[in-house]
Design an enzyme around this catalytic site. Structure first.
Site, PDB file in Angstrom:
ATOM      1  N   ASP A 330      47.194  41.367  45.136  1.00 57.58           N
ATOM      2  CA  ASP A 330      47.140  40.265  44.230  1.00 57.58           C
ATOM      3  C   ASP A 330      48.077  40.554  43.445  1.00 57.58           C
ATOM      4  OD1 ASP A 330      46.440  37.989  43.043  1.00 57.58           O
ATOM      5  OD2 ASP A 330      44.503  39.161  42.227  1.00 57.58           O
ATOM      6  N   ASP A 622      40.487  40.790  42.868  1.00 56.78           N
ATOM      7  CA  ASP A 622      39.463  40.806  41.851  1.00 56.78           C
ATOM      8  C   ASP A 622      38.502  39.719  41.638  1.00 56.78           C
ATOM      9  OD1 ASP A 622      41.084  39.109  40.932  1.00 56.78           O
ATOM     10  OD2 ASP A 622      41.869  39.912  39.118  1.00 56.78           O
TER      11      ASP A 622
END
Length: 895
Positions: A330, A622
């Site tokens: 990410d 996340d």
């Protein structure tokens, strides 16, 4: 028609609701029909099943079968120590399983401690009145009231909105807050619809009235959670290797047992004696100490990783990290700081400059900074004893920039404001008093520039004075060029302007005839340690692919900043949706590639494509949208600070500091784990040969049994354990991260390792053991063919000499096993203190077995003289010299 395409009135009608909300009676009825507004927890194994799994994997079953055979042999022929061996093996399985379960359960509790609190209450209109209720009681059709700082409890459409901006990072992965407003949307995907608030997101600024249209598992949040639960969970590379190792050991032990049973039959041994002999051979080939050593080595590795901010939830993941060939990462919070900062500014005639300047130099630029300090909707709050700004991260960054450069000022009274609007894409505030008023405006460059008729220009003396001059066409082109240049660098560009606001100017004309003070470029800066970590990955042959929900321009800029890619091929979610699986796999062949604007399902699809290409994939994430890919990956890595509960629950590892550099540190430890397991496998398997040869000699040569079952147990579960564990705790050797990932087909046990352990080191140790046995017998006057009773002092001393020779050889062997090719002398003696402690414990244990009464009784030993120890030590020295010679030849021949 999907609800986000309806007008507010149509949406209310479709849900049989009204601006005043539902009646309490109707809300209760709908709650019974649709169920509570609760996302079902990710399915987890029951506690008893998780515990049972530690005792029923294949290697544990092999040990239990060996224990059963030992009990059977003891029942047929008591007094040979087989029962003690059986109980010892059962104890190994129980203790190992309990420890492994405790280790994983402790990691689970650590993850639980990281969980944040989800919203428990919401303000809802029932029977026309605003009331606070538990979020679990919300139903479709409810009208809820939201304001800055609230978490959205369900999927809902906007009925009214004032300056609403939403943080979507946990659901879509986008770093920058997005504006939301009522009215029908033409977007095909509800995730991108500008009139929808999604469960799990947060209101950054503004206030809203919203109509709930989906609750619980029907929300986008719930659908992703379901996708996570349905994603198959693959065994880790280490689990697959341990399973393969178990099969090899089972086949090898059974084959040797059967082979020597047939040999015994050919030699005329009795059926039961022959069967017991075969069982002894089989049990001697099962390394009872392997299972606890692997578990303890992994546990120690997880503790080292935890010190480097990587919490391992599942023990096998510690080794799986070392096999990673691709990291799908990410962007926000992992590669970047997850904190907006103003980094560049452009002034008329001043070019593009960094705004992080000393206050003395920056003070003359006050027109720009004064706008930044006053035009915002932030508030101050006390957190951990400090006063902090709360609100839109971009506004926080602007105020911090201005305070840092120009100093904090007491703001003039705020008289009025024009709040941010999604159509205007700007906001304005009015400050001053009854005599003089000033309007400050900031917003998207393309919206603010047309409102400007003038520009702030440095005076003749440079930036020491400022003057307001008409904005010419050339000046507009200059700002357009600067804007485009900042955009190409991945910056979010805002324009800041102001104007005096005399009395009598109509409100609708406030945002006209503005004076442009300049542009500010903001971005979420990369973490300072990430470029070095990315370079380490690339040097280690690990590919890093960014997959983000953010804008392609932003993704490319971050990729350049961290050294990930200079000019990457960029595939957006819309393009990815049009690619077939074959086309996606071909696209992944590009040397530099990143993915932007992707959804949860698309991220998991990228992981599956990499699997099909033969990669071992680590995935970071996340948000709720990352959970399916985290579960599908070989190693799922969740963020511990900003990560959601769903992401952490799906991951194998949790980053305690959300830092990409911690992943690289954990990979280095993971690579060491695999090599360390091979080291102590070599060490443990070596002692199998001197344990088997005495049985073969007993049957084939017809001599007294040189080593008893209980003495084998003393080696496997006694003297070998701590040195083997010390090998499992070896630190990564220098250059670990300069090597490519191990081949996908590289095994824990391969033919070179088996040949070294069984046909070389094991043979040397067996020679030493048998030589020591005959050395004592010959010194005692034994002649070939002479029978010795199990209690004969000479026999006890001879078996003790055999046992002692194995232990002395293993003391040398622990240093030889530190590397398959590098010299034992290349490693500092005190580089791994655990080895010295292990050797000290090993020597202490063998001395206790040989020279104490309880040791003599328990293990059938007797005291031996110093000459026997010196004899054994001479063979150990010869073993050291021969292995060093082999290593030197290997280095010369193989380079």
């Amino acid at each position: 028609m999907r609800i986000h395409r309806l007008t507010v009135a149509q949406a209310l009608e479709s849900l049989r609701s009204s601006p005043d909300g539902l009646s309490q009676v109707e809300a209760v009825r709908r709650l019974a029909e649709y169920g509570p507004n609760r996302v079902e927890e990710i399915a987890r194994e029951p506690l008893w099943l998780r515990a049972a799994r530690q005792f029923t994997h294949f290697f544990a079953l092999i040990l239990l079968v060996a224990a059963g055979l030992a009990f059977f042999a003891d029942a047929r022929d008591p007094g040979r120590g087989m029962a003690a061996l059986g109980w010892a093996i059962v104890g190994v399985v129980v203790v190992n399983g309990a420890f492994a379960f405790w280790q994983e359960d402790r990691a689970e509790r650590a993850v639980e401690a990281l969980k944040g609190l989800l919203p428990h209450e919401a303000t809802v209109r029932r029977d026309g009145a605003a009331v606070r209720i538990e979020t679990g009681l919300l139903v479709p059709g409810d009208v809820i009231l939201l304001q800055e700082g609230d978490d959205v409890p369900a999927d809902c459409g906007l009925v009214e909105a004032a300056g609403v901006r939403v943080n979507l990072a946990t659901v879509t992965g986008e770093a920058l807050p997005k504006s939301r407003h009522p009215g029908p949307s033409d977007e095909g995907d509800v995730l991108q619809s500008r009139n929808v608030l999604l469960a799990g997101t947060a209101i950054v600024s503004g206030s809203a009235v919203a109509l709930v249209f989906a609750t619980g598992m029907r929300t986008e949040f719930g659908r992703i959670a379901h996708l996570t639960q349905s994603a198959p969970e693959l065994p880790s590379p280490l689990q697959r290797e341990i399973s393969r190792l178990s099969r090899i050991i089972a086949v090898l032990a059974a084959a040797l047992g059967i082979a020597f049973f047939l040999i015994g039959q050919a030699l005329g041994l009795g059926l039961w004696a022959n069967l017991l002999f075969a069982i002894g051979i089989l049990v001697a080939n099962v390394p009872e100490g392997l299972l606890p050593t692997v578990t303890l080595a992994l546990a120690m590795a997880t503790q080292r990783m935890a010190r480097r901010n990587a919490l391992i939830r599942h023990l096998p993941a510690a080794a799986a990290l070392g096999a990673a060939t691709v990291i799908v990462t990410d962007k926000t919070g992992t590669l970047t700081e997850n904190r907006m900062r103003a980094v560049k500014a452009h002034f008329a005639g001043g070019g593009c400059e960094l705004v992080e300047l000393p206050a003395a130099e920056a003070a003359p630029r006050l027109p720009l900074f004064r706008v930044a300090q006053n035009c915002h909707s932030l508030r101050r709050a006390e957190r951990n004893g400090a006063s902090v700004l709360v609100g839109d991260p971009m506004e926080v960054a602007l105020v911090e920039m201005a305070d840092r450069a120009a100093g904090t000022e007491v703001p003039p009274p705020r008289l009025d404001e024009l709040p941010f609007d999604a159509d205007r894409k700007c906001m304005s505030t009015v400050h001053g008093d009854a005599v003089e008023r000033v309007l400050y405006c900031k917003g998207a460059f393309e919206k603010v520039l047309p409102l400007c008729s003038h520009v702030m220009l440095p005076g003749p003396a440079g930036f020491s004075t400022w003057q307001v001059v008409p904005l010419t066409e050339a000046g507009r082109r200059d700002f357009l060029t600067a804007h485009d240049r900042m955009g190409e660098q991945g910056l979010r560009v805002l324009a800041l302007a102001f104007r005096p606001l005399p009395e009598g100017v109509p409100r609708e004309e406030w945002e006209t005839r503005l004076a442009l003070t300049g542009l500010v470029g903001l971005h979420d800066p990369p973490r300072p340690e990430v470029p070095g970590a990315v370079a380490t990955c690339l040097a280690a042959g690990i590919r890093v692919i960014m997959v983000t929900g953010d804008h392609p321009h932003t993704a490319r800029a971050v990729a350049r900043d961290v050294g990930l890619a200079a000019s990457p091929a960029t595939i957006t979610g819309d393009v990815l949706a049009q690619l077939s699986d074959t086309q996606l796999q071909l696209a992944l062949d590009a040397g530099e590639i990143l993915f932007a604007r992707v959804t949860a399902g698309q991220k998991m699809r990228i992981v599956e494509a990499l699997h099909r290409k033969g990669h071992v994939v680590a995935v970071t994430g996340d948000g709720v949208n990352d959970a399916p890919a985290l579960k599908r990956a070989d190693i799922g890595i969740a963020m511990g600070v900003v990560g959601t509960d769903v992401a952490r629950g799906a991951a194998d590892m949790v980053l305690l500091d959300d830092n990409f550099a911690s992943i690289v540190a954990a990979i280095e430890e993971g690579r060491a784990v695999f090599q360390n397991i091979r080291k102590f496998l070599t060490y443990i398997l070596t002692s199998n040969i001197p344990e088997i040869v005495p049985y073969l000699a007993f049957v084939l040569v017809r001599i007294p049994l040189p080593l008893t079952i209980v003495q084998i147990l003393a080696v496997d579960l006694g003297t070998d354990m701590l040195p083997a564990l010390a090998l499992g705790a070896e630190k990564p050797v220098p250059g670990t991260m300069s090597q490519p990932p191990r081949r996908r087909d590289q095994r824990l046990i391969d033919w070179p390792l088996l040949a070294r352990a069984y046909l070389w080191l094991g043979v040397l140790e067996a020679t030493a053991a048998m030589a020591a046995f005959f050395f004592v017998l010959n010194r005692g006057g034994w002649e070939y063919g002479q029978a010795l009773g199990s209690g004969d002092p000479l026999y006890l001393q001879a078996t003790t000499a055999c046992l002692a020779a194995i232990v002395v050889s293993q003391v040398v062997n622990v240093f030889l096993c530190r590397h398959p090719r590098d010299s034992a002398f290349a490693f500092p003696l005190f580089g791994n203190p655990l080895i010295l402690w292990g050797i000290a414990a090993e020597i202490g244990l063998i001395l206790a077995i040989v020279y104490t009464r309880w040791g003599n009784l328990a293990f059938g030993t007797a005291a031996i003289g110093a000459r026997v120890w010196l004899f054994a030590a001479s063979f150990a020295a010869l073993m050291l010299a021969l292995e060093e010679l082999r290593k030197a030849l290997a280095r010369r021949l193989l380079g």
